[in-house]
Design a protein around this motif. Structure first.
Motif, PDB file in Angstrom:
ATOM      1  N   ALA C 189       0.839  -1.211   0.000  1.00  0.00           N
ATOM      2  CA  ALA C 189       0.000   0.000   0.000  1.00  0.00           C
ATOM      3  C   ALA C 189       0.869   1.255   0.000  1.00  0.00           C
ATOM      4  N   ILE C 190       1.945   1.200   0.777  1.00  0.00           N
ATOM      5  CA  ILE C 190       2.849   2.353   0.841  1.00  0.00           C
ATOM      6  C   ILE C 190       3.494   2.587  -0.522  1.00  0.00           C
ATOM      7  N   LEU C 191       4.017   1.508  -1.094  1.00  0.00           N
ATOM      8  CA  LEU C 191       4.758   1.671  -2.356  1.00  0.00           C
ATOM      9  C   LEU C 191       3.827   2.078  -3.492  1.00  0.00           C
ATOM     10  N   LYS C 192       2.628   1.555  -3.469  1.00  0.00           N
ATOM     11  CA  LYS C 192       1.650   1.929  -4.485  1.00  0.00           C
ATOM     12  C   LYS C 192       1.365   3.434  -4.419  1.00  0.00           C
ATOM     13  N   ALA C 193       1.115   3.911  -3.217  1.00  0.00           N
ATOM     14  CA  ALA C 193       0.851   5.347  -3.052  1.00  0.00           C
ATOM     15  C   ALA C 193       2.064   6.152  -3.522  1.00  0.00           C
ATOM     16  N   LYS C 194       3.223   5.690  -3.104  1.00  0.00           N
ATOM     17  CA  LYS C 194       4.470   6.389  -3.463  1.00  0.00           C
ATOM     18  C   LYS C 194       4.596   6.493  -4.988  1.00  0.00           C
ATOM     19  N   ASN C 195       4.330   5.395  -5.645  1.00  0.00           N
ATOM     20  CA  ASN C 195       4.419   5.389  -7.114  1.00  0.00           C
ATOM     21  C   ASN C 195       3.410   6.334  -7.753  1.00  0.00           C
ATOM     22  N   ASP C 198       1.507   9.800  -4.223  1.00  0.00           N
ATOM     23  CA  ASP C 198       0.521  10.048  -3.175  1.00  0.00           C
ATOM     24  C   ASP C 198       1.087   9.558  -1.839  1.00  0.00           C
ATOM     25  N   SER C 199       0.285   9.536  -0.812  1.00  0.00           N
ATOM     26  CA  SER C 199       0.745   9.088   0.503  1.00  0.00           C
ATOM     27  C   SER C 199      -0.382   8.362   1.204  1.00  0.00           C
ATOM     28  N   VAL C 200      -0.054   7.657   2.287  1.00  0.00           N
ATOM     29  CA  VAL C 200      -1.069   6.924   3.045  1.00  0.00           C
ATOM     30  C   VAL C 200      -0.996   7.259   4.528  1.00  0.00           C
ATOM     31  N   GLY C 201      -2.131   7.062   5.212  1.00  0.00           N
ATOM     32  CA  GLY C 201      -2.181   7.229   6.662  1.00  0.00           C
ATOM     33  C   GLY C 201      -1.880   5.925   7.368  1.00  0.00           C
ATOM     34  N   GLY C 202      -1.892   5.968   8.679  1.00  0.00           N
ATOM     35  CA  GLY C 202      -1.618   4.754   9.438  1.00  0.00           C
ATOM     36  C   GLY C 202      -1.934   4.934  10.910  1.00  0.00           C
ATOM     37  N   VAL C 287      -2.987   5.560  18.099  1.00  0.00           N
ATOM     38  CA  VAL C 287      -2.721   6.898  17.619  1.00  0.00           C
ATOM     39  C   VAL C 287      -2.911   6.903  16.099  1.00  0.00           C
ATOM     40  N   TYR C 288      -3.793   7.788  15.608  1.00  0.00           N
ATOM     41  CA  TYR C 288      -4.162   7.792  14.193  1.00  0.00           C
ATOM     42  C   TYR C 288      -3.451   8.922  13.458  1.00  0.00           C
ATOM     43  N   PHE C 289      -2.673   8.535  12.465  1.00  0.00           N
ATOM     44  CA  PHE C 289      -1.936   9.514  11.654  1.00  0.00           C
ATOM     45  C   PHE C 289      -2.636   9.723  10.316  1.00  0.00           C
ATOM     46  N   LYS C 290      -2.790  10.964   9.941  1.00  0.00           N
ATOM     47  CA  LYS C 290      -3.307  11.250   8.603  1.00  0.00           C
ATOM     48  C   LYS C 290      -2.211  10.930   7.592  1.00  0.00           C
ATOM     49  N   PRO C 291      -2.561  10.803   6.313  1.00  0.00           N
ATOM     50  CA  PRO C 291      -1.534  10.602   5.287  1.00  0.00           C
ATOM     51  C   PRO C 291      -0.633  11.844   5.222  1.00  0.00           C
ATOM     52  N   THR C 292       0.634  11.630   4.925  1.00  0.00           N
ATOM     53  CA  THR C 292       1.566  12.742   4.759  1.00  0.00           C
ATOM     54  C   THR C 292       0.951  13.785   3.840  1.00  0.00           C
ATOM     55  N   PRO C 293       0.889  15.015   4.254  1.00  0.00           N
ATOM     56  CA  PRO C 293       0.353  16.034   3.340  1.00  0.00           C
ATOM     57  C   PRO C 293       1.279  16.325   2.159  1.00  0.00           C
ATOM     58  N   SER C 294       2.538  16.007   2.292  1.00  0.00           N
ATOM     59  CA  SER C 294       3.488  16.272   1.199  1.00  0.00           C
ATOM     60  C   SER C 294       3.346  15.223   0.105  1.00  0.00           C
ATOM     61  N   ILE C 295       2.579  15.557  -0.914  1.00  0.00           N
ATOM     62  CA  ILE C 295       2.431  14.652  -2.056  1.00  0.00           C
ATOM     63  C   ILE C 295       2.899  15.371  -3.308  1.00  0.00           C
ATOM     64  N   PHE C 296       3.194  14.573  -4.329  1.00  0.00           N
ATOM     65  CA  PHE C 296       3.817  15.169  -5.512  1.00  0.00           C
ATOM     66  C   PHE C 296       2.830  15.386  -6.653  1.00  0.00           C
ATOM     67  N   GLN C 297       1.583  15.093  -6.400  1.00  0.00           N
ATOM     68  CA  GLN C 297       0.546  15.395  -7.390  1.00  0.00           C
ATOM     69  C   GLN C 297       0.280  16.898  -7.399  1.00  0.00           C
ATOM     70  N   SER C 298      -0.305  17.339  -8.490  1.00  0.00           N
ATOM     71  CA  SER C 298      -0.640  18.754  -8.592  1.00  0.00           C
ATOM     72  C   SER C 298      -1.753  19.098  -7.609  1.00  0.00           C
ATOM     73  N   ARG C 316      11.945  15.654  -0.625  1.00  0.00           N
ATOM     74  CA  ARG C 316      12.052  14.292  -0.117  1.00  0.00           C
ATOM     75  C   ARG C 316      11.088  14.132   1.047  1.00  0.00           C
ATOM     76  N   HIS C 317      10.177  13.191   0.920  1.00  0.00           N
ATOM     77  CA  HIS C 317       9.155  13.074   1.964  1.00  0.00           C
ATOM     78  C   HIS C 317       8.797  11.626   2.246  1.00  0.00           C
ATOM     79  N   ASP C 318       8.397  11.370   3.473  1.00  0.00           N
ATOM     80  CA  ASP C 318       7.881  10.054   3.848  1.00  0.00           C
ATOM     81  C   ASP C 318       6.562   9.818   3.145  1.00  0.00           C
ATOM     82  N   PRO C 319       6.367   8.634   2.548  1.00  0.00           N
ATOM     83  CA  PRO C 319       5.037   8.339   2.011  1.00  0.00           C
ATOM     84  C   PRO C 319       4.046   8.000   3.126  1.00  0.00           C
ATOM     85  N   CYS C 320       4.569   7.677   4.311  1.00  0.00           N
ATOM     86  CA  CYS C 320       3.673   7.326   5.424  1.00  0.00           C
ATOM     87  C   CYS C 320       4.327   7.751   6.735  1.00  0.00           C
ATOM     88  N   VAL C 321       3.835   8.831   7.316  1.00  0.00           N
ATOM     89  CA  VAL C 321       4.463   9.326   8.545  1.00  0.00           C
ATOM     90  C   VAL C 321       4.198   8.466   9.766  1.00  0.00           C
TER      91      VAL C 321
END
Lengths: 357, 357, 357, 357
Positions: C189-195, C198-202, C287-298, C316-321
């Motif tokens: 899921a992380i790598l898919k979002a990264k590709n 995008d990013s994911v929560g956790g 503890v619920y983390f939102k997806p990293t707000p730093s995404i590379f989409q427009s 450079r950003h974490d895909p999942c904080v």
């Protein structure tokens, strides 16, 4: 900001001529016997209207515990105490409604807040200190359980200083004088000023006996610094000294240092505090009170529209605030020491292991 | 507990002979120009090793800002500053490793914590005050922006008191003396004590000019109480006075009250504070320093096993801590005033509406 | 306001791309062995750049202790630690200098402070959490001495939840997954979002084992409330649960109450906390983390002049904080528990007498 | 530790079956009209005994202001309020004197303090929240003056969730339900549980409208963190969420980020808070309450001598604490926002100059 302390914390509320004043004492350990009669007796020591050396305002200063005590024992929850005002004569204050009394907080409260409760000085009245004495009585109950004693007396009045220090004598003195020999001269000074519609200043002496070594949390919660804060927060206080105090600034190091032998400190210039931490000697402090600003002579001032006014105060006032102030200083000292006792529980791992392992 | 202040808060860390000391200043409003050269110049005023009246220990006291400043402007985030120790001679302290120096915190730290960093007094050393001066410099930058000035000087040394108050002169005096006339006698007293391997006490005078009316948060964050706390937290301070101070305890109310006319207060016995709140007059305080406990004469003490010892101190020490102490007192005053300025923003709804509506 | 805790207090400072970040840990009891290697190892668990699931920013995160430790042992004075930033690429941020990244603090910092350090988010960057982990490591050393353990792991990523809880396994998992069985799906899921730029929560799970009964100071310093504060203060956290958490709102009292027998609590829906005080069971929180707000989409946003802008983030950003966030949650939990352990020392007179009499 | 807040601070005291409970609200700016009828009306919303969905215990909850208000206006001094208990039936609690009720604080208070006021849970009773509502009413008066509104309602009961959010409807609903459509099913769930001598959980929704941008003091006084602390301090709360909350952990960054245009934020997944600071959107939070632990079914527990006991509770209890809890959550939210409004006054020099220059 009406709270004091970090772990043994009290908050006070109330105005001179409002419905009530009181305090909430938080952080009192559970399992302490709360002796209501003792708390009342402490309030009685401070209460006005007891003799010719104090204000004629008579207040019962009857304290009522609202919470935190169950079957006579503290439960670890906040102890709220309330003292209802019974003898307010707000009309006494009609004539000062719009003017600022010199030496009083009228001016500063008005400009800070934009509004003031002019009745007897409102919150800025020394009447607030009744709540401190109630809180201090709870602190003393804890100290007593640990073998620690706090004493006080009047050291000087109108510049007439004690030569001997006798805290036992002070208890029964009408002006809490610490020295039988100078007491009469001190009394005369008060009455003379009173007759001249004036007032006098004075000095209180406070001593803590049997405080353990280690009280005080340097660098910014030193025992002496917290005592200085506590004392200077009392109405009319303008100076605070620990041990040798300001006199130490005229001494040589070889005179002022306290040598140590295997029994402890040989002298006590330090007033029982080194590096902000108690050293096992008596903790000694002196507290300097200015003369009561409420005098009945004519004074020059302005009103709230900044018009200049000549006026004479009416009402009931102490000719010397240091007398009842000494009880407040004693109470505040007890509150500081109680706080430091609790903070010091965590000073090293040995203590912590003794509790948890 | 190594933090001070409620809203403009600083925390210090570091020991005399550790790697570094420093501070974190929190609550600095954003948008303040942070003049690093000024901060360094403040540290230079306090730094040791500058002349015969101070310790021979030379410290560069070079300050480095680690955070909180972006392109020269404060960002509202904590400003951390660090001063690396460069001239420690820990071996100087080998001979005091196991003994308690009279007048020092050695004894109390050892018994409170069960361990002590004996090198130069560790945390209890006056070296910690360098961090306060760095923090105080930031406070001063803020005060300057608001037109408020804090000044200091040495009022007395070894009982030799200033007759005139000249803060400008103090700046260039080698002993920060506030009075050119008595300066030489004060210097002689210092050197005489130094030659006799002894030390002298002294008094610092601090003044705040142009503080607005309204600073101070009664009842338990009064301006004078916070100043007393701040001053008494400084190494070697044993007494604090506001305005007329302890002398007011010998005055009559009619003498001590400050009359008011439409221009403001006619006299300033109060030291600019009434009811714990600034009244617009100069804020005046006196700070009493005991003589440096570090003297080179033989002294009686005990070691950590409580065996009695006769010893003579070695090392490098100030013969009079009040001199550099005056700079620290000035810094702490600035820090208290800065804190009060921020707290006072919320005193009434008019101000709050001015910001939000 | 950059300090946390009442008695075991830490203060952090520093920005993502400033000179350094660090912390001052105050209130650490004296006599604690300070294992620097352990502190570093804790930082290494959190540090970026370790694998494809985290940001490519490589930081050594090398920690240096500046004070508070003497010969490897805490002295009761503040422990300052500093981490110098080494791998900042401020130019990466040139393109966001004047715009507000959606989901970030850019907008709020700018309007609150009127200035912002845009480099990597400045103070609002999750890089600040390195300082928390350093402080947390000191807390853990104290807890370890008292037999208390804090553990954490990643419970869910992108909605893929663990079925089994294995904290040992989490330690060696590249994504700190607490469940070997779902780990691969979580990684995908992380790598898919990264590709997909995008990013994911956790969700992180934290457990405290062997905490004594009695931690937590009701009513306004309850253990669960302080944990909630601590967790919600971590970047990207949007929800906190204790024990059964939000699910308990769908249960009946008869299901949710934990029966008690002579061995203790039979179940642990409460998560080890009743009335804000630890009950001796494991303390469990999610503890619920939102997806990293730093995404590379427009994305659609505005600049500092409020002009609308379409932009794509670089850098450079974490895909999942949540992954590195779990270590931070663990650290913050340790810090809360350490604070509560010290506060609880004063809960009743029996303990106090055990120390002083 | 019974105080909450840094600048707008309240302290509560009192036990369920003691003489009185109350609060002291400190830091209220002067010049605020104190509408006593409004404060009473807020207490009336929370008060027990109003219908079949709440406990049968009837309390007048009549509030009395003791201080801090002069001629209907706040004076900047502490506002003390007291509510005398009138309808205690301590004898109801005779049967639980020596046992620990599952799901209650009996066990933890007893072992922490060594003593407990067993009458109705003493200090741990949700009755304490009446004092919060009184304090919250004062906060609301200040917010109202600044155009800020706080609303609440019951979002879910026993898992039955609202589909529509209607705060106006909630005001008149007997269970403060936010959704007319599901209200009946929610009511049925409560009554069914009640009939089965059981209880149900629920969820409150709180919204702040018109909060200015800039509230929240990162890093350790973030708005969301303080809200989480405030909510989790309420009796029976086990989970707190801001905005999208725990659901955000299952979202992608591209879904969860709120795009910005020149009018502001286009969506509000963030719940109005970014980086711990309000962003001008509505502040949204959800608060999860466990089912009332007080159920009348037979339960397994131990007594204070750790002997196992089977027992059935008697007395008067809410079948669903979330209902009245929603009012408490609303009050606590108002108190946090009020505190943040005051703290934020000092965020930058522009504001400070606007006040002082």
């Amino acid at each position: 900001l009406n709270s004091f302390g970090k772990k043994f914390i009290f908050t006070t509320f109330g105005e001179s001529h409002g419905k009530a004043l009181g305090c909430v004492v938080d952080g009192v350990p559970a399992g302490l016997k709360i002796d209501e009669a003792f708390i009342q007796s402490e309030l009685d020591r401070r209460k006005p209207g007891q003799n010719e050396f104090a204000t004629a305002r008579k207040e019962g200063d009857s304290v009522e515990i609202l919470s935190g005590v169950f079957e006579g024992i503290s439960t670890g929850t906040p102890i709220a105490m309330v003292i209802f005002n019974t003898n307010q004569k707000s009309k006494d204050y009609g004539n000062i409604k719009d003017i600022f009394r010199p030496g009083h907080a009228d001016f500063t409260y008005f400009y800070k807040y934009g509004i003031r409760d002019y009745r007897g000085g409102g919150r800025s009245s020394a009447r607030e200190t009744a709540a401190r004495v109630a809180a201090g009585a709870v602190a003393k109950l804890m100290l007593k359980d640990l073998g620690i004693e706090v004493k006080s007396g009047v050291f000087a009045i109108d510049g007439i200083e004690a030569k001997n220090i006798d805290f036992e004598y002070a208890k029964s003195s009408a002006i809490y004088s610490i020295d039988k020999v100078v007491e009469d001269r001190q009394k005369e000074a008060i009455l003379k000023a009173k007759n001249e519609h004036d007032s006098v200043g004075g000095v209180a002496f406070v001593k803590v006996k049997n405080a353990p070594i280690g009280l005080g949390e340097p660098i910014y919660n030193k025992l002496d610094a917290r005592l200085a804060d506590a004392m200077m927060s009392i109405n009319a206080v303008k100076g605070v000294e620990i041990g040798e105090g300001s006199d130490s600034s005229s001494l040589k190091g070889s005179q002022n240092n306290d040598p140590i032998n295997s029994q402890g400190f040989i002298s006590n210039h330090s007033g029982g505090i080194l590096g902000g931490i108690s050293n096992g000697s008596d903790i000694d402090l002196k507290v300097y009170f200015k003369p009561t600003p409420s005098i009945f002579q004519s004074q020059q001032t302005v009103d709230i529209k900044n018009a200049e006014v000549e006026f004479s105060l009416k009402g009931r006032h102490d000719p010397c605030v240091a007398i009842r102030g000494s009880i407040v200083a004693e109470s505040m000292t007890a509150l500081v020491v109680a706080d430091m006792l609790l903070l010091n529980l965590a000073s090293n791992m040995d203590k912590i292991k003794k509790i948890y392992l």
